[in-house]
Design a protein around this motif. Structure first.
Motif, mmCIF file in Angstrom:
data_model
loop_
_atom_site.group_PDB
_atom_site.id
_atom_site.type_symbol
_atom_site.label_atom_id
_atom_site.label_comp_id
_atom_site.label_asym_id
_atom_site.label_seq_id
_atom_site.Cartn_x
_atom_site.Cartn_y
_atom_site.Cartn_z
ATOM 1 N N ASN A 1 3.663 7.874 6.589
ATOM 2 C CA ASN A 1 5.087 8.032 7.102
ATOM 3 C C ASN A 1 6.047 8.579 6.089
ATOM 4 N N THR B 1 12.449 -7.187 7.930
ATOM 5 C CA THR B 1 11.922 -5.986 7.572
ATOM 6 C C THR B 1 11.882 -5.566 6.060
ATOM 7 N N THR C 1 10.800 -2.761 3.044
ATOM 8 C CA THR C 1 10.505 -1.285 3.070
ATOM 9 C C THR C 1 9.490 -0.957 1.853
ATOM 10 N N THR D 1 7.665 0.684 6.623
ATOM 11 C CA THR D 1 8.379 -0.558 7.231
ATOM 12 C C THR D 1 7.483 -1.757 7.572
ATOM 13 N N SER E 1 7.570 1.352 -0.626
ATOM 14 C CA SER E 1 7.465 3.004 -1.071
ATOM 15 C C SER E 1 6.689 3.275 -2.353
ATOM 16 N N SER F 1 14.898 -5.184 -4.977
ATOM 17 C CA SER F 1 13.664 -4.510 -4.949
ATOM 18 C C SER F 1 12.935 -5.255 -5.906
ATOM 19 N N SER G 1 7.637 6.071 2.884
ATOM 20 C CA SER G 1 7.861 4.525 2.824
ATOM 21 C C SER G 1 7.299 4.086 4.191
#
Length: 185
Positions: free
Chosen positions: A127, A140, A142, A132, A144, A160, A130
Motif C-alpha cells: 500500500n 481505524t 494506520t 489501514t 507504517s 502513535s 502504510s
C-alpha cells in the motif's frame, strides 16, 4: 523494492522480553505454534508488564471476549505506555461509570483476524508505505514503517505507538506489544 523488517521473524518465538530501562525484564508468554494452549488473556495475565492492561480488560468486562475463539490481533500497551497518559486518566477509565469509554479504548487496540508481523509488513509495502487496520471498536489505525526497521501505529487523534515485541502467537490470535496507548476519535 522488498523491505524486510527485523521484527517480521518466521522462526519460533518461545519467550520474548518486554523491558523498561532501569527495571528487570518481564517475560511475555509466546508461542509460534498455531495450536498454542494459552489464550490472549492468559498470556497477558502471565506478563507483569501488562498488568494495567489486564486490570482494564477485567474492568471493561472483555475477558470472555478475548478468551473466545477469535482470532484476534491485539496491540497490547505496556504498563509504561499507560503511565504516559495524563495523570488520573487510567484511574478514571477504571471507574465503573467509565466502563463504556474504557471498552471503546480497549477494543480500539483489537483487530479481527490474525495479522502477524510479516502480513502487516507486506500490507504496508503493497500500500505504498502504510496500511489501514479497522479495529473491533470500528475506528481505524494506520500502520507504517518507522524508517528504523520497525512499525508505528497512528491513531485517529494523531498519537502513535511503536511495536516493541511482535508475533506473540496464542491459541486465539496474535499479540503485538506496543509502547503507547492508542485513542479512538
Amino acid at each position: 523494492m522488498k523491505s524486510t523488517l527485523p521484527f517480521a521473524v518466521a522462526g519460533a518465538l518461545a519467550l520474548a522480553l518486554c523491558s523498561t530501562p532501569g527495571r528487570a525484564a518481564s517475560p511475555v508468554v509466546a508461542s509460534d505454534d498455531a495450536k498454542a494452549s494459552t489464550d490472549i488473556v492468559a498470556a497477558a495475565v502471565a506478563t507483569p508488564s501488562l498488568s494495567t492492561l489486564v486490570a482494564a480488560v477485567k474492568a471493561a468486562d472483555l475477558v470472555g471476549t478475548l478468551q473466545g475463539a477469535g482470532p484476534f490481533t491485539v496491540f497490547a500497551p505496556t504498563n509504561d505506555a499507560f503511565g504516559k497518559l495524563p495523570a488520573g486518566a487510567v484511574e478514571g477509565l477504571l471507574q465503573p461509570e467509565a466502563k463504556s469509554a474504557l471498552a471503546g479504548v480497549l477494543t480500539y487496540h483489537v483487530v479481527a483476524g490474525s495479522v502477524d508481523a510479516a502480513a502487516l509488513a507486506k500490507q504496508i509495502q503493497v500500500n505504498g508505505g502504510s496500511a489501514t487496520l479497522t479495529t473491533v471498536q470500528g475506528g481505524t489505525l494506520t500502520a507504517s514503517a518507522d524508517g528504523k526497521g520497525g512499525i508505528v501505529l497512528t491513531d485517529a487523534k494523531g498519537g502513535s505507538a511503536r511495536v516493541v515485541v511482535a508475533d506473540l502467537h496464542q491459541r486465539n490470535g496474535v499479540v503485538h506489544v506496543i509502547d503507547g496507548v492508542l485513542m479512538p476519535q
